[in-house]
Design an enzyme around this catalytic site. Structure first.
Site, PDB file in Angstrom:
ATOM      1  N   CYS A 198       0.765  -1.228   0.002  1.00  0.00           N
ATOM      2  CA  CYS A 198      -0.039  -0.159   0.075  1.00  0.00           C
ATOM      3  C   CYS A 198       0.973   1.400   0.003  1.00  0.00           C
ATOM      4  O   CYS A 198       1.764   1.393   0.747  1.00  0.00           O
ATOM      5  CB  CYS A 198      -0.943  -0.184   1.048  1.00  0.00           C
ATOM      6  N   CYS A 248       1.119   4.917   3.602  1.00  0.00           N
ATOM      7  CA  CYS A 248       1.977   5.219   4.672  1.00  0.00           C
ATOM      8  C   CYS A 248       3.452   4.960   4.350  1.00  0.00           C
ATOM      9  O   CYS A 248       3.980   3.949   4.813  1.00  0.00           O
ATOM     10  CB  CYS A 248       1.530   4.606   6.053  1.00  0.00           C
ATOM     11  N   CYS A 266      -6.885  -0.874   8.097  1.00  0.00           N
ATOM     12  CA  CYS A 266      -6.034   0.313   8.108  1.00  0.00           C
ATOM     13  C   CYS A 266      -5.825   0.962   9.326  1.00  0.00           C
ATOM     14  O   CYS A 266      -7.101   1.065  10.094  1.00  0.00           O
ATOM     15  CB  CYS A 266      -6.768   1.101   7.031  1.00  0.00           C
ATOM     16  N   TYR A 316     -10.084  30.435  -1.185  1.00  0.00           N
ATOM     17  CA  TYR A 316     -10.306  28.919  -0.934  1.00  0.00           C
ATOM     18  C   TYR A 316     -11.137  28.582   0.207  1.00  0.00           C
ATOM     19  O   TYR A 316     -10.399  27.721   0.923  1.00  0.00           O
ATOM     20  CB  TYR A 316      -8.998  28.228  -1.270  1.00  0.00           C
ATOM     21  N   CYS A 351      -0.546  23.031   1.354  1.00  0.00           N
ATOM     22  CA  CYS A 351      -0.224  21.704   1.399  1.00  0.00           C
ATOM     23  C   CYS A 351       0.789  21.059   0.571  1.00  0.00           C
ATOM     24  O   CYS A 351       1.119  19.970   0.586  1.00  0.00           O
ATOM     25  CB  CYS A 351      -1.433  20.893   1.203  1.00  0.00           C
TER      26      CYS A 351
END
Length: 491
Positions: A82, A85, A196, A351, A448
């Site tokens: 996955c 992470c 998860c 935003y 971000c």
């Protein structure tokens, strides 16, 4: 006759020396940089090169000779397959150090503006079960790992040998349906997720129950290539108010499927009384985005509420809300602190999303005007002001570069403070130009993506000086980092 490609090399006994971008690590071989995922500086490994360019190579680990003393034990069984992470093998304090360095490198290398000493990065309150939203894809074919493939091949050889004259086994694990996460580079394959750790364990129970019910009742799973199949996506949200929202995306065809879908929804409603908002939609598009879709309520409300300080925020199925709830409070507190409100300011919140920042700071200001592209989010922003008794906010929906114009500023007044929290792509050059024309006293820029933030800071450097840089970790065990910058007009 086509020339055969030269085999890519196997690099043996290579020491990983440093971290690189996008969650990778790196080594140096014959003065060439080699980028390696899932590695930690100090690992000694054999590397199979998968891609070779003039100045760099990309490789994967095929054997460990020594594990780095800086390495920690990953807690998730899906780690290494996955892609969510990528830094579980790295201690959290070292993750924070790397993120701090990432912000510094990008602001200095790309921005090339005068910078103050950075504040220490603000670590996340939680490092597990910190998310309030997860989105799981459904597929009729699952992704299987190389180890699973090898084990299956051995099992089939043994079974067929024992059966001898009987028909050999032809079914494969990869033909089993799955609910989980998309594999990078394989859009039509889903990695089945058993557990998860990013969200409260109830989401695991709900997702696994959907898979169990759908498999037992022969519900078809979506085929992303053929665009057929009933079950295509599961979204789970929760909130600090204790509410849970589940959204199931279906794909009905000419033979129907709605009755089967309603059966699944009723089963979930009966099995999980914790669900306060159970929603569904029929998505006939080629992608799973829901912003333009008609979402129906099967049971409960069409929203949940998120709590922050003494405020309540309505969150609908299409609403954006920071996915790390507790850390979002600390992020917004930084914004409010850096804005240094006195109570007399006109504030533009660009935003604005569902108006979380706008409403969070409104009581410290004279007036806040929020602008956001998504109309549904703006409606939620207005409701959030209403339910919290906030009367000094205005909200507008539309493309930022089309709404935030000189005429708009002439109509509503020149802002004293601008708060901007753009998507990863940063701000459109026209928006930056309008901000410069508005020349507010202070700008608080939440990002971000420090790389695009650095680009925008370079544009704003014409009139503004960076006064404060505050990195904030919203996503533990990933290379992603938020950054808050305070800019003031140059004297």
């Amino acid at each position: 006759m086509a020339r055969k490609k030269k085999p890519l090399p196997l690099l043996e006994n290579i020491t990983i020396t440093d971290y690189a971008a996008e969650g990778k690590a790196l080594a140096r071989v014959d003065e060439m940089v080699v980028f390696v995922p899932w590695a930690v500086p100090g690992d000694v490994v054999d590397l199979q090169v998968r891609r070779k360019k003039h100045s760099f190579m990309e490789a994967e680990i095929v054997r460990f000779h020594e594990y780095s003393p800086r390495r920690t034990q990953p807690f998730c069984q899906h780690f290494g397959v996955c892609g969510g992470c990528k830094w579980q093998q790295i201690p959290y304090d070292e993750q924070l150090r790397m993120k701090q360095q990432q912000v510094f490198d990008q602001l200095t290398r790309i921005g090339k503006v005068q910078l103050p000493e950075f504040r220490p990065i603000m670590g996340s309150v939680k490092t597990q079960e910190y998310r309030n939203k997860l989105d799981f894809g459904c597929a009729n074919k699952r992704w299987i790992t190389k180890e699973q493939m090898r084990n299956e091949e051995l099992e089939m050889i043994n079974e067929n040998e024992e059966m001898k004259n009987d028909a050999p086994r032809t079914h494969s694990l990869k033909d089993h349906p799955a609910i989980g996460f998309h594999i990078t580079g394989a859009f039509d394959k889903i990695l089945p997720i058993e557990r998860c750790w990013l969200m409260d364990d109830l989401q695991n129970q709900i997702r696994n129950e959907v898979l169990k019910y759908a498999t037992y009742n022969n519900l078809s799973f979506f085929d992303l290539r053929q665009q057929v199949g009933l079950l295509r996506d599961v979204i789970v949200r929760n909130s600090s108010s204790g509410e849970w929202m589940v959204i199931i995306q279906f794909h009905f065809d000419e033979t129907g499927g709605e009755q089967e879908a309603l059966g699944l929804l009723q089963h979930l409603a009966d099995k999980f009384p914790q669900i306060t908002s159970l929603l569904y939609l029929d998505n006939q598009k080629c992608n799973d985005t829901i912003g333009d879709q008609d979402i129906k309520v099967f049971m409960g409300n069409d929203h949940i509420y998120e709590l922050m300080e003494d405020l309540k925020f309505k969150v609908g199925p299409k609403s954006f809300y920071q996915t790390n709830t507790e850390q979002a409070y600390h992020l917004y507190s930084v914004v409010r602190e850096l804005a240094a409100f006195t109570g007399s300011e006109l504030v533009y919140d660009l935003y604005t999303g569902t108006g979380t920042i706008a409403n969070f700071v409104a009581r410290k200001t004279k007036k806040v005007i929020g602008i956001e592209y998504v109309p549904e989010a703006i409606e939620d922003a207005k409701i959030n002001s209403e339910i919290n008794g906030i009367s000094n906010t205005l909200f507008y929906a539309g493309d930022m570069k089309d709404i935030l114009t000189d005429d708009f500023i002439s109509q509503h007044g020149r802002p004293d403070v601008i708060i901007t929290d753009p998507p990863r792509a940063g701000m459109h050059p026209d928006v930056v130009k309008t901000i410069l024309n508005a020349h507010p006293q202070r700008i608080v820029y939440v990002s971000c993506n420090p790389a695009t933030q650095a680009r925008d800071l370079q544009l704003l450097d014409e009139l503004y000086k960076v006064e404060v840089v505050q990195p904030v970790d919203m996503f533990p065990h990933t290379p992603h980092v938020e950054n808050v910058v305070l800019l003031k007009l140059k004297e």
